[in-house]
Every structure is written in C-alpha cells, then in structure tokens.
Design a protein around this motif. Structure first.
Motif, PDB file in Angstrom:
ATOM      1  N   ASP A 110      -1.123  -7.531  17.522  1.00 21.78           N
ATOM      2  CA  ASP A 110      -2.211  -6.598  17.229  1.00 21.78           C
ATOM      3  C   ASP A 110      -3.201  -7.146  16.194  1.00 21.78           C
ATOM      4  OD1 ASP A 110      -1.129  -4.624  18.965  1.00 21.78           O
ATOM      5  OD2 ASP A 110       0.268  -3.996  17.387  1.00 21.78           O
ATOM      6  N   GLY A 111      -2.961  -8.357  15.697  1.00 20.91           N
ATOM      7  CA  GLY A 111      -3.873  -8.970  14.739  1.00 20.91           C
ATOM      8  C   GLY A 111      -3.567  -8.668  13.279  1.00 20.91           C
ATOM      9  N   TYR A 112      -2.348  -8.276  12.969  1.00 22.79           N
ATOM     10  CA  TYR A 112      -1.952  -7.967  11.599  1.00 22.79           C
ATOM     11  C   TYR A 112      -1.096  -9.099  11.026  1.00 22.79           C
ATOM     12  CZ  TYR A 112      -3.414  -3.133  12.377  1.00 22.79           C
ATOM     13  OH  TYR A 112      -4.145  -1.998  12.628  1.00 22.79           O
ATOM     14  N   VAL A 113      -1.248  -9.331   9.731  1.00 26.29           N
ATOM     15  CA  VAL A 113      -0.483 -10.366   9.033  1.00 26.29           C
ATOM     16  C   VAL A 113       0.555  -9.695   8.128  1.00 26.29           C
ATOM     17  CG1 VAL A 113      -2.078 -10.603   7.091  1.00 26.29           C
ATOM     18  CG2 VAL A 113      -0.697 -12.535   7.764  1.00 26.29           C
ATOM     19  N   LEU A 114       1.729 -10.305   8.018  1.00 26.39           N
ATOM     20  CA  LEU A 114       2.831  -9.740   7.241  1.00 26.39           C
ATOM     21  C   LEU A 114       2.647 -10.006   5.754  1.00 26.39           C
ATOM     22  CD1 LEU A 114       5.608  -8.317   7.428  1.00 26.39           C
ATOM     23  CD2 LEU A 114       6.636 -10.591   7.521  1.00 26.39           C
ATOM     24  N   LEU A 115       2.834  -8.961   4.952  1.00 29.50           N
ATOM     25  CA  LEU A 115       2.730  -9.029   3.494  1.00 29.50           C
ATOM     26  C   LEU A 115       3.997  -8.446   2.881  1.00 29.50           C
ATOM     27  CD1 LEU A 115      -0.881  -7.560   3.278  1.00 29.50           C
ATOM     28  CD2 LEU A 115      -0.271  -9.972   3.203  1.00 29.50           C
ATOM     29  N   GLN A 116       4.278  -8.808   1.625  1.00 28.53           N
ATOM     30  CA  GLN A 116       5.443  -8.265   0.928  1.00 28.53           C
ATOM     31  C   GLN A 116       5.069  -7.973  -0.518  1.00 28.53           C
ATOM     32  OE1 GLN A 116       8.817 -10.906   0.579  1.00 28.53           O
ATOM     33  NE2 GLN A 116      10.214  -9.230   0.152  1.00 28.53           N
ATOM     34  N   CYS A 117       5.400  -6.769  -0.973  1.00 27.53           N
ATOM     35  CA  CYS A 117       5.134  -6.373  -2.354  1.00 27.53           C
ATOM     36  C   CYS A 117       6.101  -7.113  -3.285  1.00 27.53           C
ATOM     37  CB  CYS A 117       5.322  -4.867  -2.516  1.00 27.53           C
ATOM     38  SG  CYS A 117       5.142  -4.283  -4.220  1.00 27.53           S
ATOM     39  N   GLU A 118       5.558  -7.708  -4.345  1.00 28.88           N
ATOM     40  CA  GLU A 118       6.414  -8.433  -5.282  1.00 28.88           C
ATOM     41  C   GLU A 118       7.169  -7.488  -6.215  1.00 28.88           C
ATOM     42  OE1 GLU A 118       4.036 -11.118  -7.575  1.00 28.88           O
ATOM     43  OE2 GLU A 118       2.886  -9.516  -8.515  1.00 28.88           O
ATOM     44  N   HIS A 119       6.781  -6.210  -6.270  1.00 25.62           N
ATOM     45  CA  HIS A 119       7.454  -5.241  -7.146  1.00 25.62           C
ATOM     46  C   HIS A 119       8.651  -4.592  -6.460  1.00 25.62           C
ATOM     47  CE1 HIS A 119       4.294  -5.664 -10.067  1.00 25.62           C
ATOM     48  NE2 HIS A 119       3.386  -5.353  -9.157  1.00 25.62           N
TER      49      HIS A 119
END
Length: 153
Positions: free
Chosen positions: A16-25
C-alpha cells in the motif's frame, strides 16, 4: 582520500506504499507513507500508541543493516590503505605484507514486515497511517499532530 562518504540504504514500502517505523520509547510499530514523513508541513512525528516524539523511528533491521554496511566499507578502506603501504614498503629495509581482504558481513535486504495493521484515517490532519487493530479500537494519537483520536475511521 575524501573526508565524506555517502551511503544509501533502501527501506522498502509495503503493497500500500507505507514504510515501517518503530517508536524508540514504547517499541510500538506503525506505518506511514514516505510522502507524509518528508512533508515540510509535518514538524514532528508522534507515536500513535504513547503520543511521544522520538528522535528517530528507525527499526532494528534498518539499524543492523546500516551497521553492517558501514563495517564492510570501513574494512575495505583499511585494507586498501594497507595495500598502498605494502606497495610502498617493497623497496625499503622493512617490508609490509597484507594477506587477504577481510570477509564481508552479509547485508540482508530489509523486508517491510508486520502486515497485521489496518489503515486509519486521521481527520484532524487528513492523512492516513497503519496501526495495529487493537490500537485502532482503543484510540490512537495522530502521528502528524499528536491529537488523541478515539473515533478512528
């Protein structure tokens, strides 16, 4: 030798054109489109789960690939410099011999991963993101303005 080295790591998007991110907190994974992340009107990215702003949202996979890429490049530069020293020391009293090039670490490509997410529309910013279904039901912070939204479409 140049003082600056530029390296590029390609981070893939999902279907779908989304990139994976992760919160460092809090460690929560979520996805956003690259165009939304690079938009100059977006000053900060907020975690949809904890609502905090992180310095970066790089996942462990991206960080590990970056470290392996840099390690391989540095090892190559050191090897090349030692080879130059070897060529210059052949005629001197002291000789210098370099055996073999250091082995490269495998630079496995990054996969978009974590597909159990749903697209959520945030009406406050008229943008979308992908979050986990449970977070969608309990309410999430808008990644682009930080407003807590309990009625996510």
């Amino acid at each position: 030798m140049s003082d600056e080295i530029n390296m590029t790591i390609s981070i893939p998007t999902d279907d779908d054109g989304y990139v994976l991110l992760q919160c460092e907190h809090c460690g929560t994974y979520f996805k956003a489109t690259p165009s939304d992340l690079e938009d100059d009107r977006v000053l900060h990215i907020f975690c949809p789960s904890c609502g905090l702003i992180s310095e970066n949202y790089v996942t462990e996979d991206v960080f590990e690939l970056a470290m392996k890429t840099v390690t391989n490049a540095v090892n190559d530069m050191i090897y090349n410099e030692f080879k130059k020293m070897e060529r210059h020391s052949k005629k001197g009293i002291i000789t210098f011999k370099v055996e073999k090039r250091p082995k490269h670490e495998n630079e496995d490509p990054i996969r978009s991963g974590i597909e159990a997410m749903e697209i959520c529309n945030f009406s406050c910013c008229e943008r979308t993101t992908k979050i986990k279904p449970l977070l969608k039901m309990t309410g999430a912070y808008c990644p682009f303005c930080g407003v807590k939204n309990y009625e996510i479409e």
